[in-house]
Motif scaffolding. Structure first.
Motif, PDB file in Angstrom:
ATOM      1  N   SER A  52      -6.533 -41.738 -44.830  1.00  0.00           N
ATOM      2  CA  SER A  52      -7.467 -41.195 -45.809  1.00  0.00           C
ATOM      3  C   SER A  52      -8.590 -40.472 -45.083  1.00  0.00           C
ATOM      4  O   SER A  52      -8.989 -40.870 -44.000  1.00  0.00           O
ATOM      5  N   THR A 111     -11.541 -40.041 -46.603  1.00  0.00           N
ATOM      6  CA  THR A 111     -12.573 -40.997 -46.985  1.00  0.00           C
ATOM      7  C   THR A 111     -11.835 -42.089 -47.744  1.00  0.00           C
ATOM      8  O   THR A 111     -10.699 -41.889 -48.146  1.00  0.00           O
ATOM      9  N   ILE A 112     -12.434 -43.198 -47.957  1.00  0.00           N
ATOM     10  CA  ILE A 112     -11.728 -44.280 -48.649  1.00  0.00           C
ATOM     11  C   ILE A 112     -11.990 -44.178 -50.150  1.00  0.00           C
ATOM     12  O   ILE A 112     -12.519 -45.076 -50.777  1.00  0.00           O
ATOM     13  N   GLU A 132     -13.722 -47.551 -51.360  1.00  0.00           N
ATOM     14  CA  GLU A 132     -14.962 -47.134 -50.713  1.00  0.00           C
ATOM     15  C   GLU A 132     -16.096 -48.141 -50.882  1.00  0.00           C
ATOM     16  O   GLU A 132     -16.900 -48.338 -49.975  1.00  0.00           O
ATOM     17  N   THR A 168     -14.700 -53.754 -49.133  1.00  0.00           N
ATOM     18  CA  THR A 168     -14.189 -52.391 -49.003  1.00  0.00           C
ATOM     19  C   THR A 168     -12.883 -52.451 -48.224  1.00  0.00           C
ATOM     20  O   THR A 168     -12.584 -53.455 -47.567  1.00  0.00           O
ATOM     21  N   TYR A 169     -12.091 -51.398 -48.304  1.00  0.00           N
ATOM     22  CA  TYR A 169     -10.878 -51.344 -47.498  1.00  0.00           C
ATOM     23  C   TYR A 169     -10.681 -49.936 -46.950  1.00  0.00           C
ATOM     24  O   TYR A 169     -11.291 -48.983 -47.442  1.00  0.00           O
ATOM     25  N   THR A 170      -9.863 -49.822 -45.913  1.00  0.00           N
ATOM     26  CA  THR A 170      -9.728 -48.571 -45.188  1.00  0.00           C
ATOM     27  C   THR A 170      -8.306 -48.419 -44.664  1.00  0.00           C
ATOM     28  O   THR A 170      -7.420 -49.198 -45.008  1.00  0.00           O
ATOM     29  N   ASP A 171      -8.093 -47.433 -43.792  1.00  0.00           N
ATOM     30  CA  ASP A 171      -6.770 -47.181 -43.210  1.00  0.00           C
ATOM     31  C   ASP A 171      -6.198 -48.450 -42.587  1.00  0.00           C
ATOM     32  O   ASP A 171      -6.927 -49.227 -41.968  1.00  0.00           O
TER      33      ASP A 171
END
Length: 173
Positions: free
Chosen positions: A60, A62-63, A93, A109-112
């Motif tokens: 992503s 951005t998230i 995000e 939050t969460y991300t790649d």
């Protein structure tokens, strides 16, 4: 084994008018484009029982990822998952849940490379999310409308982005 009596849900490339998403790997991987905020839905309508699916955030910019369930597909390019009262999402995000266009405190939050589990309990009318195996919101599920009381009488696994500028790539299991 996938058979006529044992089917598996994949993401639905036919339900892609507003989302303009690219589908690969047997429709288990999707990549959003940079303009619409619309979301994609799965191929199996869920009306009773308990269900689970996982989504890995592959990449992503951005998230701006939203994951969850909806009773229908996107109705415009700005119809993000959680924008109306018949869809529920977990926003990467800021970790908030979204329904009816309102955001509420929910989880991390969460991300790649994070894997988000989505637990849909249509017996108790609850929706739970997990991040890398840890159920969020201290294990308290979101209350959802009973499937039988929704317009279509079912929910669809759903995912998309909450940003009209950036792209996300998601893998489903």
């Amino acid at each position: 084994t996938d058979s006529p009596t044992n089917n598996f849900c994949t993401m639905n490339p036919v339900d892609n008018y507003y989302a303009a998403t690219a589908f690969t790997e047997g429709n288990c991987k999707l990549a959003t484009t940079s303009s619409p905020m619309a979301f994609s839905t799965g191929t199996v309508a869920l009306s009773a029982g308990r269900w689970y699916f996982e989504v890995k955030v592959v990449a992503s910019t951005t998230i701006a990822v939203v994951l969850g369930v909806s009773t229908k597909n996107s109705t415009s390019a700005t119809d993000y998952l959680g924008s109306n009262s018949d869809s529920y999402s977990y926003y990467g995000e800021n970790g908030k849940s979204i329904t009816g266009g309102s955001q509420s405190t929910y989880g991390d939050t969460y991300t790649d490379d994070d894997i988000i589990g989505v637990y849909l309990d249509l017996t108790a009318n609850k929706l739970y999310f997990a991040k890398n195996g840890a159920v969020q919101n201290s294990g308290t599920g979101l209350s959802i409308t009973a499937a039988a009381s929704t317009t279509g009488g079912f929910y669809l696994p759903s995912a998309g982005d909450y940003d009209s500028v950036n792209n996300v790539t998601l893998a489903f299991n």
